[in-house]
Write a protein that holds these residues in place. Structure first.
Motif, PDB file in Angstrom:
ATOM      1  N   ALA A  70       1.014  -0.708  -0.046  1.00 49.05           N
ATOM      2  CA  ALA A  70      -0.395  -0.369   0.090  1.00 49.05           C
ATOM      3  C   ALA A  70       1.129   1.071   0.319  1.00 49.05           C
ATOM      4  O   ALA A  70      -0.036   2.545  -0.574  1.00 49.05           O
ATOM      5  CB  ALA A  70      -0.978  -0.678   1.467  1.00 49.05           C
ATOM      6  N   VAL A  71       1.962   0.666   0.459  1.00 55.13           N
ATOM      7  CA  VAL A  71       2.919   2.104   0.758  1.00 55.13           C
ATOM      8  C   VAL A  71       3.534   2.838  -0.849  1.00 55.13           C
ATOM      9  O   VAL A  71       4.069   1.931  -1.826  1.00 55.13           O
ATOM     10  CB  VAL A  71       4.509   2.023   1.102  1.00 55.13           C
ATOM     11  N   ASP A  72       2.675   4.254  -1.397  1.00 54.05           N
ATOM     12  CA  ASP A  72       3.715   4.558  -2.638  1.00 54.05           C
ATOM     13  C   ASP A  72       4.875   5.889  -2.377  1.00 54.05           C
ATOM     14  O   ASP A  72       4.400   6.752  -2.058  1.00 54.05           O
ATOM     15  CB  ASP A  72       2.143   5.554  -3.722  1.00 54.05           C
ATOM     16  N   PRO A  73       5.611   5.352  -2.840  1.00 55.53           N
ATOM     17  CA  PRO A  73       6.719   6.263  -2.808  1.00 55.53           C
ATOM     18  C   PRO A  73       6.911   7.149  -2.719  1.00 55.53           C
ATOM     19  O   PRO A  73       7.997   8.799  -2.316  1.00 55.53           O
ATOM     20  CB  PRO A  73       7.759   5.708  -3.204  1.00 55.53           C
ATOM     21  N   ALA A  74       5.519   7.762  -3.770  1.00 54.88           N
ATOM     22  CA  ALA A  74       5.654   9.336  -4.380  1.00 54.88           C
ATOM     23  C   ALA A  74       4.669  10.380  -3.222  1.00 54.88           C
ATOM     24  O   ALA A  74       4.977  10.979  -2.834  1.00 54.88           O
ATOM     25  CB  ALA A  74       5.343   9.244  -5.637  1.00 54.88           C
ATOM     26  N   GLU A  75       4.305   9.203  -2.435  1.00 46.50           N
ATOM     27  CA  GLU A  75       3.198   9.656  -1.160  1.00 46.50           C
ATOM     28  C   GLU A  75       4.015  10.005   0.804  1.00 46.50           C
ATOM     29  O   GLU A  75       3.191  10.343   0.815  1.00 46.50           O
ATOM     30  CB  GLU A  75       1.882   8.931  -1.416  1.00 46.50           C
ATOM     31  N   VAL A  76       5.187   9.435   0.822  1.00 45.51           N
ATOM     32  CA  VAL A  76       5.574   9.431   1.571  1.00 45.51           C
ATOM     33  C   VAL A  76       7.559   9.467   1.657  1.00 45.51           C
ATOM     34  O   VAL A  76       7.790   9.119   0.796  1.00 45.51           O
ATOM     35  CB  VAL A  76       5.298   7.746   2.338  1.00 45.51           C
ATOM     36  N   ASP A  77       8.206  10.357   2.843  1.00 44.87           N
ATOM     37  CA  ASP A  77       9.836  10.213   3.037  1.00 44.87           C
ATOM     38  C   ASP A  77      10.111   8.854   3.920  1.00 44.87           C
ATOM     39  O   ASP A  77      11.220   8.812   3.470  1.00 44.87           O
ATOM     40  CB  ASP A  77       8.904  11.187   3.225  1.00 44.87           C
ATOM     41  N   VAL A  78       8.976   8.633   5.312  1.00 41.74           N
ATOM     42  CA  VAL A  78       9.469   7.949   5.686  1.00 41.74           C
ATOM     43  C   VAL A  78       8.929   6.726   5.792  1.00 41.74           C
ATOM     44  O   VAL A  78       7.553   6.616   5.782  1.00 41.74           O
ATOM     45  CB  VAL A  78       9.697   8.240   7.484  1.00 41.74           C
ATOM     46  N   VAL A  79       9.488   5.550   5.818  1.00 43.78           N
ATOM     47  CA  VAL A  79       8.427   3.971   6.248  1.00 43.78           C
ATOM     48  C   VAL A  79       8.934   3.266   7.400  1.00 43.78           C
ATOM     49  O   VAL A  79       9.997   3.345   7.452  1.00 43.78           O
ATOM     50  CB  VAL A  79       8.486   2.518   5.172  1.00 43.78           C
ATOM     51  N   PHE A  80       8.138   3.346   8.197  1.00 43.43           N
ATOM     52  CA  PHE A  80       8.304   2.726   9.484  1.00 43.43           C
ATOM     53  C   PHE A  80       8.076   0.899   9.602  1.00 43.43           C
ATOM     54  O   PHE A  80       6.691   0.688   8.709  1.00 43.43           O
ATOM     55  CB  PHE A  80       7.994   3.014  10.747  1.00 43.43           C
ATOM     56  N   ASP A  81       8.569   0.012   9.215  1.00 46.71           N
ATOM     57  CA  ASP A  81       8.519  -1.715   9.291  1.00 46.71           C
ATOM     58  C   ASP A  81       8.202  -1.918  10.218  1.00 46.71           C
ATOM     59  O   ASP A  81       9.225  -2.002  11.030  1.00 46.71           O
ATOM     60  CB  ASP A  81       8.792  -2.249   8.122  1.00 46.71           C
ATOM     61  N   ALA A  82       7.189  -2.038  11.080  1.00 42.99           N
ATOM     62  CA  ALA A  82       6.905  -3.502  11.586  1.00 42.99           C
ATOM     63  C   ALA A  82       5.883  -4.610  12.047  1.00 42.99           C
ATOM     64  O   ALA A  82       5.140  -4.804  12.672  1.00 42.99           O
ATOM     65  CB  ALA A  82       6.349  -2.163  12.946  1.00 42.99           C
ATOM     66  N   SER A  83       6.543  -4.659  11.036  1.00 43.42           N
ATOM     67  CA  SER A  83       5.385  -6.395  10.761  1.00 43.42           C
ATOM     68  C   SER A  83       6.127  -7.613  10.332  1.00 43.42           C
ATOM     69  O   SER A  83       6.829  -7.660  12.151  1.00 43.42           O
ATOM     70  CB  SER A  83       5.187  -5.992   9.376  1.00 43.42           C
TER      71      SER A  83
END
Length: 286
Positions: A61-74
């Motif tokens: 669901a993460v679009d790199p054009a829409e976010v600057d930071v991704v926290f992966d807690a999966s």
């Protein structure tokens, strides 16, 4: 120039993910734009109540054009290729799973790496607790062997954390070897159902030769830095040195309102993750 507020996504809607979303709501540098988890999970419903957009598509669901930071807690094993893809697209990937890849970072040990790296590995909660102590020990002696034993309240470890215990051990051992500068390290971990639930505890034991003076003072200074920087419930006590054997007991109590005191494992890794992302944000001007 003023700082740019960075848009963040949290992957995982379990204990770690929800606490992260709540921390992001209090950050001056980050805003939570998305929490992605499993279909029908209670965590997603709670994230929606916090005002976050939610998705059951996970990291896809993460679009790199829409976010600057991704926290992966999966899940550590679920999507290593997708993590690399996002980091390659210029997104800051903050990996809270014990997965492979990424630059091993602990805020008070080598936090400056967050300013330039695009894929940060926080290793594990045990790693975040032990590495500040091991960094000091390695500057006072030459470790031959390191053993780290972590004990967490069962109630503070979610489904993904339980699935990833083998990865937890492997990733923490690798980080311990890196920071301590020794090829021999062993990590053991236990989840305790004891009530009342105890605070998160990490026992560090090191075999070494000669130990330079000032070790105990150095460890206390490192603990003060962690407390002042991001984890106020961090304590390093019972520092002993006898016949080339060094032992240190670290305890972490959660202090953030709404988080149970025994969840120090959640507090130390999440607080470190947000602090590192804020440090990265400080280098990206509007």
């Amino acid at each position: 120039m003023s700082r740019r507020i960075l848009r963040a996504a949290v992957v995982g809607a379990g204990l770690l993910g929800l606490d992260l979303a709540e921390r992001l709501a209090q950050s001056p540098d980050l805003v939570c734009g998305l929490v992605a988890g499993r279909l029908g999970s209670a965590g997603l419903r709670r994230a929606a109540r916090l005002g976050c957009a939610v998705s059951d598509a996970g990291i896809d669901a993460v679009d790199p054009a829409e976010v600057d930071v991704v926290f992966d807690a999966s899940d550590a094993t679920a999507h290593p290729a997708r993590r690399a893809e996002l980091a390659g697209a210029g997104v800051l990937m903050v990996d809270l799973t014990p997965g492979t890849g990424g630059v091993v970072v602990a805020p008070t040990v080598n936090g400056h790496l967050a300013e330039t790296a695009r894929h940060l590995s926080l290793v594990s909660c045990g790693g975040q607790a032990a590495l500040p102590v091991l960094d000091v020990i390695a500057r006072h002696c030459a470790p031959r062997y390191v053993e780290v034993v972590t004990t967490a309240a069962a109630a503070s470890v979610g489904r993904a954390g339980r699935r990833n215990l083998d990865e937890y051990i492997a990733a923490t051992e690798a980080a311990v070897r890196q920071v301590a500068g020794t090829p021999q390290a062993k990590v053991l971990t236990a989840l305790t159902p004891a009530l009342p639930a105890p605070a998160f505890r990490v026992q560090v034991a090191v075999l070494a030769g000669d130990v330079e003076p000032g070790l105990a003072d150095g460890i206390e200074a490192a603990a003060r830095a962690v407390r002042a920087g991001f984890a106020p419930g961090y304590e390093a006590a019972r520092v002993t040195t006898e016949r080339g054997r060094i032992t240190v007991t670290v305890t972490v109590a959660a202090r953030r309102p709404g988080l149970p005191g025994h969840a120090g494992n959640v507090e130390i890794i999440n607080a470190a993750a947000v602090l590192l992302a804020q440090r990265h944000a400080a280098t990206r001007k509007a």
